[in-house]
Design an enzyme around this catalytic site. Structure first.
Site, short mmCIF file in Angstrom:
data_model
loop_
_atom_site.label_atom_id
_atom_site.label_comp_id
_atom_site.label_asym_id
_atom_site.label_seq_id
_atom_site.Cartn_x
_atom_site.Cartn_y
_atom_site.Cartn_z
N GLU A 45 -8.92 -0.36 -3.17
CA GLU A 45 -9.28 1.07 -3.04
C GLU A 45 -10.62 1.26 -2.35
OE1 GLU A 45 -5.69 1.44 -4.70
OE2 GLU A 45 -6.84 2.84 -3.48
N CYS A 86 0.85 -1.19 0.00
CA CYS A 86 0.00 0.00 0.00
C CYS A 86 0.88 1.24 0.00
CB CYS A 86 -0.91 0.01 1.23
SG CYS A 86 -2.03 1.43 1.27
C1 UDB Z 1 1.79 -0.22 -3.00
C2 UDB Z 1 2.31 -0.53 -4.38
C3 UDB Z 1 3.29 -1.68 -4.31
C4 UDB Z 1 2.99 0.70 -4.93
C5 UDB Z 1 1.16 -0.97 -5.28
N1 UDB Z 1 1.63 -1.22 -6.62
C6 UDB Z 1 1.54 -2.48 -7.09
O1 UDB Z 1 1.05 -3.37 -6.40
N2 UDB Z 1 2.04 -2.82 -8.31
C7 UDB Z 1 2.18 -2.06 -9.41
C8 UDB Z 1 2.35 -0.69 -9.41
C9 UDB Z 1 2.47 -0.04 -10.63
F1 UDB Z 1 2.60 1.27 -10.68
C10 UDB Z 1 2.44 -0.74 -11.82
C11 UDB Z 1 2.25 -2.09 -11.75
F2 UDB Z 1 2.19 -2.74 -12.89
C12 UDB Z 1 2.14 -2.77 -10.59
C13 UDB Z 1 0.03 0.03 -5.34
O2 UDB Z 1 0.16 1.01 -6.09
N3 UDB Z 1 -1.10 -0.17 -4.60
C14 UDB Z 1 -2.12 0.86 -4.62
C15 UDB Z 1 -2.46 1.40 -3.23
O3 UDB Z 1 -1.69 1.32 -2.30
N4 UDB Z 1 -3.66 1.94 -3.16
O4 UDB Z 1 -4.11 2.44 -2.01
C16 UDB Z 1 -1.37 -1.38 -3.82
C17 UDB Z 1 -1.88 -2.52 -4.74
C18 UDB Z 1 -1.99 -3.82 -3.94
C19 UDB Z 1 -3.07 -4.60 -4.60
C20 UDB Z 1 -3.88 -3.66 -5.41
C21 UDB Z 1 -3.28 -2.29 -5.30
ZN ZN Z 2 -3.55 1.21 -0.40
#
Ligand code: UDB
Ligand code: ZN
Length: 185
Positions: free
Chosen positions: A153, A109
């Site tokens: 989200e 996250c």
């Molecule tokens: C916390 C983080 C590791 C940065 C995560 N990214 C991710 O899982 N992979 C990723 C990121 C990219 F940009 C492009 C790509 F192909 C793969 C993420 O953005 N989130 C969003 C967040 O924290 N929202 O509050 C967490 C993800 C975990 C599962 C779904 C969202």
């Molecule tokens: Zn998150």
């Protein structure tokens, strides 16, 4: 421009709040904020901008992660078959599959600066009713990784963190009597 300094980290109570609905139609302020959230995700996935501004590559961002008490989030997934961008107000899960999925590497996250190991069970397919940037009602159908991102989200809008779903006794235990399989990003 949103940078990592604007991202609220765990411990801040707003990450545990059930956020307020956004009145429809959205105000210019609501729309500007949501557009900024999507721009942050695009910037974070642009090696040049992300490098210059030290952005962590993100696929989704909810309003409370930038300190806003509004039920809205942005998702930006760029994969082989193009980019998918979503900016939603007041999302509601209207239906979901019985079958579940999880990311074998677990979840992280943008608001959590530590690795939390364990599987996070998510619905494989979901239907979400929400309002788009223009305030029009939309029905969004998702499966697989995009469905995981949306559920992550939507949890934020209800004060739920991904690790709340991890089995306390055995983080890698999968729910019993459940059709669940791993999927890759
Ligand atoms: C916390 C983080 C590791 C940065 C995560 N990214 C991710 O899982 N992979 C990723 C990121 C990219 F940009 C492009 C790509 F192909 C793969 C993420 O953005 N989130 C969003 C967040 O924290 N929202 O509050 C967490 C993800 C975990 C599962 C779904 C969202
Ligand atoms: Zn998150």
């Amino acid at each position: 421009m949103i940078t990592m300094d604007d991202i609220v980290r765990e411990g801040d109570p707003i990450l545990r709040k059930v956020l307020d609905e956004v009145n429809m139609p959205p105000t210019e302020e609501d729309k500007a904020e949501l557009r900024c959230m999507l721009q942050f995700l695009k910037n974070s996935q642009d090696p040049e901008i992300a490098g210059k501004c030290n952005l962590r590559a993100g696929v989704g961002l909810s309003a409370n992660q930038i300190g806003l008490n509004k039920r809205m989030f942005a998702v930006y997934i760029a994969d082989e078959d193009g980019e998918k961008a979503y900016t939603v107000f007041n999302p509601k899960l209207v239906s979901h599959s019985i079958s579940m999925i999880y990311l074998p590497q677990g979840e992280g996250c943008l608001s959590v600066d530590r690795k939390v190991d364990g599987f996070v069970p998510r619905y494989e397919r979901i239907k979400v009713k929400a309002y788009d940037l223009d305030g029009n009602e939309v029905l969004i159908k998702l499966k697989g990784y995009p469905a995981i991102v949306f559920q992550h989200e939507m949890d934020h809008l209800n004060g739920i963190m991904f690790y709340d779903h991890i089995n306390k006794d055995n983080p890698f235990a999968l729910p019993a009597n459940t059709d669940i399989r791993s999927v890759y990003e």
